[in-house]
Design an enzyme around this catalytic site. Structure first.
Site, mmCIF file in Angstrom:
data_model
loop_
_atom_site.group_PDB
_atom_site.id
_atom_site.type_symbol
_atom_site.label_atom_id
_atom_site.label_comp_id
_atom_site.label_asym_id
_atom_site.label_seq_id
_atom_site.Cartn_x
_atom_site.Cartn_y
_atom_site.Cartn_z
ATOM 1 N N GLY A 198 0.824 -1.204 0.000
ATOM 2 C CA GLY A 198 0.000 0.000 0.000
ATOM 3 C C GLY A 198 0.859 1.254 0.000
ATOM 4 N N ASP A 205 -7.755 -2.556 1.190
ATOM 5 C CA ASP A 205 -8.464 -1.330 1.583
ATOM 6 C C ASP A 205 -8.932 -0.455 0.409
ATOM 7 O OD1 ASP A 205 -7.937 -2.076 4.207
ATOM 8 O OD2 ASP A 205 -6.097 -0.894 4.323
ATOM 9 N N GLY A 261 -10.877 -1.631 6.801
ATOM 10 C CA GLY A 261 -10.617 -0.744 5.660
ATOM 11 C C GLY A 261 -9.609 0.335 5.984
ATOM 12 N N GLU A 308 -14.438 0.165 10.345
ATOM 13 C CA GLU A 308 -13.683 -0.009 11.598
ATOM 14 C C GLU A 308 -13.143 1.331 12.102
ATOM 15 O OE1 GLU A 308 -10.087 -2.312 11.175
ATOM 16 O OE2 GLU A 308 -9.376 -1.117 9.496
ATOM 17 N N HIS A 338 -10.134 -10.013 10.401
ATOM 18 C CA HIS A 338 -9.139 -10.574 9.468
ATOM 19 C C HIS A 338 -9.706 -11.621 8.523
ATOM 20 C CE1 HIS A 338 -6.633 -8.426 12.302
ATOM 21 N NE2 HIS A 338 -5.717 -8.399 11.345
ATOM 22 N N ILE A 339 -10.949 -12.060 8.751
ATOM 23 C CA ILE A 339 -11.606 -12.936 7.764
ATOM 24 C C ILE A 339 -11.583 -12.255 6.396
ATOM 25 C CG2 ILE A 339 -13.989 -13.477 7.071
ATOM 26 C CD1 ILE A 339 -14.383 -14.839 9.664
HETATM 27 P P1 ADP Z 1 0.773 -0.334 3.516
HETATM 28 O O1 ADP Z 1 1.917 -0.478 2.592
HETATM 29 O O2 ADP Z 1 -0.250 -1.408 3.366
HETATM 30 O O3 ADP Z 1 0.204 1.081 3.516
HETATM 31 P P2 ADP Z 1 2.118 0.270 6.018
HETATM 32 O O4 ADP Z 1 1.662 1.699 6.055
HETATM 33 O O5 ADP Z 1 2.070 -0.516 7.283
HETATM 34 O O6 ADP Z 1 1.310 -0.616 4.978
HETATM 35 O O7 ADP Z 1 3.609 0.278 5.442
HETATM 36 C C1 ADP Z 1 4.293 -0.927 5.224
HETATM 37 C C2 ADP Z 1 5.742 -0.740 5.485
HETATM 38 O O8 ADP Z 1 6.302 0.228 4.586
HETATM 39 C C3 ADP Z 1 6.085 -0.171 6.863
HETATM 40 O O9 ADP Z 1 6.047 -1.134 7.880
HETATM 41 C C4 ADP Z 1 7.507 0.320 6.617
HETATM 42 O O10 ADP Z 1 8.407 -0.765 6.600
HETATM 43 C C5 ADP Z 1 7.395 0.879 5.200
HETATM 44 N N1 ADP Z 1 7.154 2.331 5.273
HETATM 45 C C6 ADP Z 1 5.995 2.948 5.599
HETATM 46 N N2 ADP Z 1 6.143 4.288 5.606
HETATM 47 C C7 ADP Z 1 7.435 4.522 5.274
HETATM 48 C C8 ADP Z 1 8.227 5.712 5.108
HETATM 49 N N3 ADP Z 1 7.724 6.923 5.315
HETATM 50 N N4 ADP Z 1 9.523 5.557 4.764
HETATM 51 C C9 ADP Z 1 10.060 4.338 4.569
HETATM 52 N N5 ADP Z 1 9.376 3.189 4.708
HETATM 53 C C10 ADP Z 1 8.088 3.267 5.050
HETATM 54 O O1 F6P Z 2 -4.368 -2.575 5.461
HETATM 55 C C1 F6P Z 2 -5.061 -3.784 5.583
HETATM 56 C C2 F6P Z 2 -5.693 -3.916 6.959
HETATM 57 O O2 F6P Z 2 -6.351 -5.174 6.997
HETATM 58 C C3 F6P Z 2 -6.651 -2.789 7.350
HETATM 59 O O3 F6P Z 2 -7.931 -2.945 6.761
HETATM 60 C C4 F6P Z 2 -6.654 -2.926 8.849
HETATM 61 O O4 F6P Z 2 -6.958 -1.702 9.476
HETATM 62 C C5 F6P Z 2 -5.239 -3.364 9.162
HETATM 63 O O5 F6P Z 2 -4.697 -3.893 7.955
HETATM 64 C C6 F6P Z 2 -5.148 -4.401 10.234
HETATM 65 O O6 F6P Z 2 -3.811 -4.613 10.517
HETATM 66 P P1 F6P Z 2 -3.260 -5.866 11.364
HETATM 67 O O7 F6P Z 2 -3.307 -7.054 10.465
HETATM 68 O O8 F6P Z 2 -1.891 -5.445 11.731
HETATM 69 O O9 F6P Z 2 -4.184 -6.047 12.527
#
Ligand code: ADP
Ligand code: F6P
Length: 322
Positions: A103, A128, A171, A223, A250-251
């Site tokens: 994401g 999401d 979401g 949520e 998580h389902i």
């Molecule tokens: P998603 O990619 O689904 O949005 P996260 O926001 O949890 O999920 O980001 C996933 C991973 O991407 C983080 O755990 C981190 O390792 C990396 N990440 C997120 N933000 C940054 C950032 N500003 N700079 C570098 N790495 C990042």
């Molecule tokens: O980004 C996917 C997601 O399933 C979101 O919908 C939710 O808020 C979050 O991840 C849950 O994260 P975790 O698996 O760390 O509980």
């Protein structure tokens, strides 16, 4: 021309990620490039947990849920020193380019790695649907089908018992799974961050439905907005509907990816490798009006979310139950 590329999945896993991984590996091989997979997202890059894979690895993974190479969240990846380790590990193996499936958080990591010398392309992988500049993300369709199947089943029981059910839908700040889920199930009431109905408004609406003898009521809530069990208690106390709460949780994340998920994930994977072959990096791949496009990551991180208020209003108008 590049000789070695790697692929990783990062953030919450999503059905369809495996189809994207398979396409990246197969496209690399068909272009004479060695593909590597990274275990558990950015953590594997930092811990040097990578392996070269072959065609056998990529065969028959596309129909599986989750991600076969693992995913993780690594907050420390925001620190330059930690990313330097990742760059060093990639360089040791002469890996010149990376596909990041995840994401917008993962995209930020990809953008920074690109600036540090490794071309990265991001593929939108999250249930999401919150990558604002792509019409869909890999995982959304499967999760939506899970939400719809769950609410359909809930409808069977609440219609039998003349009840109300609060259904809490994941979401992470994006209401699309709730909005699309409410649309596809005829949920009478729904509330998201983008189109918020307060607890008072939800309760008032259940009272109105009770007053017209509406048989069953689904209250779909995104949520992080309410305490769903407390909301159910209040609806029961004030409307007279016997009310329960179900948290889908998580389902929503697991399960066999739908055909459309696999279709787009495969094309995203092919497109990503082709961009790397052209020497491009710092891009994400998105779907725009049924066409795959590559845009720079910075623009997607700053893009405004589409206003869906007309859509919310139209569905609320027809789902009111009278
Ligand atoms: P998603 O990619 O689904 O949005 P996260 O926001 O949890 O999920 O980001 C996933 C991973 O991407 C983080 O755990 C981190 O390792 C990396 N990440 C997120 N933000 C940054 C950032 N500003 N700079 C570098 N790495 C990042
Ligand atoms: O980004 C996917 C997601 O399933 C979101 O919908 C939710 O808020 C979050 O991840 C849950 O994260 P975790 O698996 O760390 O509980």
């Amino acid at each position: 021309m590049i000789k070695n590329i790697a692929v990783l999945t990062s953030g919450g896993d999503a059905p369809g990620m495996n189809a994207a991984i398979a396409a990246v590996v197969k496209t690399a091989l068909s272009n004479g490039i060695k593909p590597f997979v990274v275990k558990d997202g950015y953590r594997g890059l930092v811990n040097n947990d990578l392996e070269e894979v072959d065609l056998k690895f990529a065969q028959n993974i596309l129909s599986k849920g989750g991600t076969v190479i693992g995913s993780a969240r690594l907050p420390e990846f925001k620190e330059e020193k930690v990313r330097e380790k990742a760059i060093a590990n990639l360089k040791k193996r002469k890996i010149e380019a990376l596909v990041v499936i995840g994401g917008d958080g993962s995209y930020q990591g990809a953008e920074k790695l690109t600036k540090m010398g490794i071309n990265c392309i991001g593929i939108p992988g999250t249930i999401d649907n919150d990558i604002v500049s792509s019409d869909l993300t890999i995982g959304f369709d499967t999760a939506l089908n899970t939400v719809v199947r769950s609410i359909d089943q809930i409808r069977d029981t609440i219609e039998s018992h003349n009840r109300c059910m609060v259904v809490e839908i994941m979401g992470n700040g994006c209401g699309d799974l709730t909005l699309y889920g409410a649309t596809a199930t005829g949920a009478e009431i729904f509330s998201t961050k983008e189109s918020f109905l307060s607890e008072d408004e939800i309760v008032a609406e259940t009272k109105r439905l009770k007053s017209i003898n509406h048989r069953s009521v689904v209250v779909a809530v995104a949520e992080q907005l309410f305490d769903s069990h407390a909301l159910a208690k209040r609806i029961q106390a004030e409307s007279g509907y016997e009310t329960r709460a179900t948290i889908l949780g998580h389902i929503q994340r697991g399960g066999t990816p739908t055909a459309m998920e696999r279709y787009w994930a495969t094309h995203f994977g092919i497109f990503a490798v082709n961009e790397l072959l052209k020497g491009n990096g710092g891009l994400y791949i998105g779907l725009s009006e049924n066409k795959i496009v590559a845009r720079d990551i910075e623009s997607t991180l700053n893009a405004a979310r589409k206003n869906k208020s007309e859509e919310y209003n139209a569905i609320r108008k027809i789902n009111r139950g009278n």
